[in-house]
Design a protein around this motif. Structure first.
Motif, PDB file in Angstrom:
ATOM      1  N   ILE A  93       0.866  -1.179   0.000  1.00 41.06           N
ATOM      2  CA  ILE A  93       0.000   0.000   0.000  1.00 41.06           C
ATOM      3  C   ILE A  93       0.903   1.231   0.000  1.00 41.06           C
ATOM      4  O   ILE A  93       1.888   1.272   0.750  1.00 41.06           O
ATOM      5  CB  ILE A  93      -0.871   0.033   1.283  1.00 41.06           C
ATOM      6  N   ARG A  94       0.561   2.197  -0.820  1.00 41.76           N
ATOM      7  CA  ARG A  94       1.365   3.422  -0.888  1.00 41.76           C
ATOM      8  C   ARG A  94       0.473   4.644  -0.704  1.00 41.76           C
ATOM      9  O   ARG A  94      -0.594   4.732  -1.335  1.00 41.76           O
ATOM     10  CB  ARG A  94       2.049   3.546  -2.253  1.00 41.76           C
ATOM     11  N   ASN A  95       0.956   5.587   0.104  1.00 45.51           N
ATOM     12  CA  ASN A  95       0.275   6.870   0.281  1.00 45.51           C
ATOM     13  C   ASN A  95       0.990   7.999  -0.445  1.00 45.51           C
ATOM     14  O   ASN A  95       0.406   9.041  -0.720  1.00 45.51           O
ATOM     15  CB  ASN A  95       0.173   7.196   1.781  1.00 45.51           C
ATOM     16  N   GLY A  99      10.397   4.739  -3.726  1.00 47.34           N
ATOM     17  CA  GLY A  99      10.922   3.412  -4.034  1.00 47.34           C
ATOM     18  C   GLY A  99      10.625   2.953  -5.447  1.00 47.34           C
ATOM     19  O   GLY A  99      10.787   3.694  -6.413  1.00 47.34           O
ATOM     20  N   SER A 100      10.161   1.703  -5.564  1.00 44.29           N
ATOM     21  CA  SER A 100       9.980   1.110  -6.894  1.00 44.29           C
ATOM     22  C   SER A 100       8.869   1.807  -7.678  1.00 44.29           C
ATOM     23  O   SER A 100       8.876   1.794  -8.906  1.00 44.29           O
ATOM     24  CB  SER A 100       9.707  -0.389  -6.783  1.00 44.29           C
ATOM     25  N   PHE A 101       7.914   2.425  -6.988  1.00 51.81           N
ATOM     26  CA  PHE A 101       6.851   3.162  -7.705  1.00 51.81           C
ATOM     27  C   PHE A 101       7.461   4.342  -8.450  1.00 51.81           C
ATOM     28  O   PHE A 101       7.207   4.547  -9.645  1.00 51.81           O
ATOM     29  CB  PHE A 101       5.775   3.643  -6.717  1.00 51.81           C
ATOM     30  N   ILE A 174       4.649   6.399   4.509  1.00 49.55           N
ATOM     31  CA  ILE A 174       4.763   6.602   3.060  1.00 49.55           C
ATOM     32  C   ILE A 174       4.191   5.402   2.306  1.00 49.55           C
ATOM     33  O   ILE A 174       3.364   5.541   1.415  1.00 49.55           O
ATOM     34  CB  ILE A 174       6.245   6.830   2.671  1.00 49.55           C
ATOM     35  N   ASP A 175       4.679   4.215   2.678  1.00 48.95           N
ATOM     36  CA  ASP A 175       4.192   2.969   2.070  1.00 48.95           C
ATOM     37  C   ASP A 175       4.574   1.812   2.979  1.00 48.95           C
ATOM     38  O   ASP A 175       5.322   2.002   3.944  1.00 48.95           O
ATOM     39  CB  ASP A 175       4.729   2.783   0.631  1.00 48.95           C
ATOM     40  N   PHE A 176       4.044   0.641   2.697  1.00 47.93           N
ATOM     41  CA  PHE A 176       4.389  -0.533   3.511  1.00 47.93           C
ATOM     42  C   PHE A 176       3.961  -1.795   2.796  1.00 47.93           C
ATOM     43  O   PHE A 176       3.172  -1.768   1.847  1.00 47.93           O
ATOM     44  CB  PHE A 176       3.752  -0.473   4.912  1.00 47.93           C
ATOM     45  N   LYS A 177       4.503  -2.908   3.302  1.00 44.43           N
ATOM     46  CA  LYS A 177       4.215  -4.228   2.738  1.00 44.43           C
ATOM     47  C   LYS A 177       3.607  -5.105   3.824  1.00 44.43           C
ATOM     48  O   LYS A 177       4.103  -5.125   4.958  1.00 44.43           O
ATOM     49  CB  LYS A 177       5.530  -4.846   2.251  1.00 44.43           C
ATOM     50  N   LEU A 178       2.522  -5.788   3.487  1.00 48.43           N
ATOM     51  CA  LEU A 178       1.920  -6.734   4.442  1.00 48.43           C
ATOM     52  C   LEU A 178       1.954  -8.131   3.844  1.00 48.43           C
ATOM     53  O   LEU A 178       1.987  -8.298   2.624  1.00 48.43           O
ATOM     54  CB  LEU A 178       0.452  -6.367   4.703  1.00 48.43           C
ATOM     55  N   CYS A 199       8.165  -0.995   6.165  1.00 49.28           N
ATOM     56  CA  CYS A 199       7.424   0.262   5.949  1.00 49.28           C
ATOM     57  C   CYS A 199       8.421   1.358   5.584  1.00 49.28           C
ATOM     58  O   CYS A 199       9.588   1.278   5.959  1.00 49.28           O
ATOM     59  CB  CYS A 199       6.743   0.738   7.240  1.00 49.28           C
ATOM     60  N   ARG A 200       7.947   2.387   4.906  1.00 49.40           N
ATOM     61  CA  ARG A 200       8.742   3.622   4.804  1.00 49.40           C
ATOM     62  C   ARG A 200       8.149   4.635   5.769  1.00 49.40           C
ATOM     63  O   ARG A 200       6.936   4.914   5.710  1.00 49.40           O
ATOM     64  CB  ARG A 200       8.744   4.193   3.374  1.00 49.40           C
ATOM     65  N   PHE A 201       9.021   5.146   6.629  1.00 45.67           N
ATOM     66  CA  PHE A 201       8.626   6.144   7.626  1.00 45.67           C
ATOM     67  C   PHE A 201       9.447   7.410   7.394  1.00 45.67           C
ATOM     68  O   PHE A 201      10.684   7.334   7.401  1.00 45.67           O
ATOM     69  CB  PHE A 201       8.961   5.632   9.039  1.00 45.67           C
TER      70      PHE A 201
HETATM   71  P1  TMP Z   1       9.210  -0.763  -2.993  1.00 48.92           P
HETATM   72  O1  TMP Z   1       8.981   0.703  -3.213  1.00 48.92           O
HETATM   73  O2  TMP Z   1      10.653  -1.134  -3.057  1.00 48.92           O
HETATM   74  O3  TMP Z   1       8.350  -1.605  -3.874  1.00 48.92           O
HETATM   75  O4  TMP Z   1       8.756  -1.073  -1.491  1.00 48.92           O
HETATM   76  C1  TMP Z   1       7.444  -0.796  -1.053  1.00 48.92           C
HETATM   77  C2  TMP Z   1       7.343  -1.081   0.435  1.00 48.92           C
HETATM   78  O5  TMP Z   1       7.503  -2.460   0.701  1.00 48.92           O
HETATM   79  C3  TMP Z   1       8.404  -0.382   1.289  1.00 48.92           C
HETATM   80  O6  TMP Z   1       7.763   0.127   2.439  1.00 48.92           O
HETATM   81  C4  TMP Z   1       9.373  -1.446   1.669  1.00 48.92           C
HETATM   82  C5  TMP Z   1       8.563  -2.713   1.620  1.00 48.92           C
HETATM   83  N1  TMP Z   1       9.304  -3.859   1.108  1.00 48.92           N
HETATM   84  C6  TMP Z   1       9.385  -4.996   1.864  1.00 48.92           C
HETATM   85  O7  TMP Z   1       8.873  -5.063   2.978  1.00 48.92           O
HETATM   86  N2  TMP Z   1      10.043  -6.073   1.348  1.00 48.92           N
HETATM   87  C7  TMP Z   1      10.620  -6.049   0.135  1.00 48.92           C
HETATM   88  O8  TMP Z   1      11.203  -7.052  -0.284  1.00 48.92           O
HETATM   89  C8  TMP Z   1      10.524  -4.851  -0.646  1.00 48.92           C
HETATM   90  C9  TMP Z   1      11.159  -4.783  -2.008  1.00 48.92           C
HETATM   91  C10 TMP Z   1       9.855  -3.791  -0.125  1.00 48.92           C
END
Ligand code: TMP
Length: 236
Positions: A93-95, A99-101, A174-178, A199-201
């Motif tokens: 989820i991104r707000n 990063g990759s976005f 900013i964004d995070f991964k679940l 997460c990005r903080f």
């Molecule tokens: P990204 O911008 O690199 O795609 O990452 C998006 C979010 O996901 C960021 O908060 C970091 C998290 N993340 C992980 O938890 N594990 C991973 O392997 C990657 C690439 C990102």
């Protein structure tokens, strides 16, 4: 509850069996990796920060109706959780763009979105966690339609709860991964961790990065950033 045999060792955690077949113990390591494990290092104290922060957040989410794997914090680094089968999807989820976005779509970091974005990656390091959409996930039978709908609804609710909570700590989420898991009866629960690794903080005032990007991008003060996030969350 005592650990018995080690079931699994991942990049940041180990998982142990217990006498109860439905419960496992997760042990958080200080090991840090990035870019599919090609960059490696140690972040002193990270295991404890991630364990304690993740547990705190999972409890907060559970109070607001999000089912999670959390059972009991055993010590600084170890937690008893429900045994789940992990759905092999990284739910992101991104707000705000980062990063990759930012890289994929050729935009600057730091652009706030009107609505959060929702995306999946296929959890598979050998394939470098490729981005995939719902129809791809269904074609690959990674989850059912109902499961994907449940995951989407839960992830967006988690975002609303966490965004507000972190803002109260002076931090922009900013964004995070679940990651989600299935209990033996098929119920979907939030699993894995919620921490500066996932997460990005960004500091709400200065924009300073307070997460694993300090390690990924060699920005320095990595341990300090993890400790600062602990202070923000626990007021320590
Ligand atoms: P990204 O911008 O690199 O795609 O990452 C998006 C979010 O996901 C960021 O908060 C970091 C998290 N993340 C992980 O938890 N594990 C991973 O392997 C990657 C690439 C990102």
């Amino acid at each position: 509850m005592e650990k018995t045999v080690q079931l699994y060792e991942g990049k940041a955690k180990k998982v142990y069996a217990t006498e109860d077949p439905n419960l496992v113990i997760v042990s958080y390591k200080d090991d840090a990796t990035a870019f599919d494990g090609t960059k490696r290092g140690t972040i002193r104290g990270k295991g404890s920060v991630n364990n304690r922060m993740s547990n705190f957040l999972m409890k907060k989410l559970a109070e607001q109706g999000i089912p999670t794997h959390f059972v009991e914090e055993l010590n600084d680094r170890e937690t008893l959780v429900k045994k789940v089968t992990i759905v092999p999807l990284e739910v992101i989820i991104r707000n705000v763009s980062a990063g990759s976005f930012a890289k994929r779509y050729g935009v600057e970091e730091g652009i706030p979105f009107d609505e959060p974005t929702f995306e999946f990656s296929y959890k598979n390091d050998d394939l470098h966690d490729p981005l995939l959409n719902t129809s791809h996930a269904l074609a690959l039978k990674l989850a059912t339609k109902d499961e994907i709908e449940t995951i989407r609804t839960m992830a967006l609710k988690v975002n609303e709860i966490l965004k507000e909570f972190f803002l109260s700590c002076g931090v922009r989420l900013i964004d995070f991964k679940l990651e989600f898991g299935r209990l033996p009866d098929g119920t979907i629960v939030l699993a894995d961790e919620i921490s500066p690794d996932t997460c990005r903080f960004w500091d709400a005032k200065t924009g300073e990065k307070l997460d694993k990007d300090r390690f990924r991008r060699d920005l320095g003060n990595v341990e300090e950033a993890y400790q600062e996030m602990m202070r923000r969350v626990f007021g320590e």
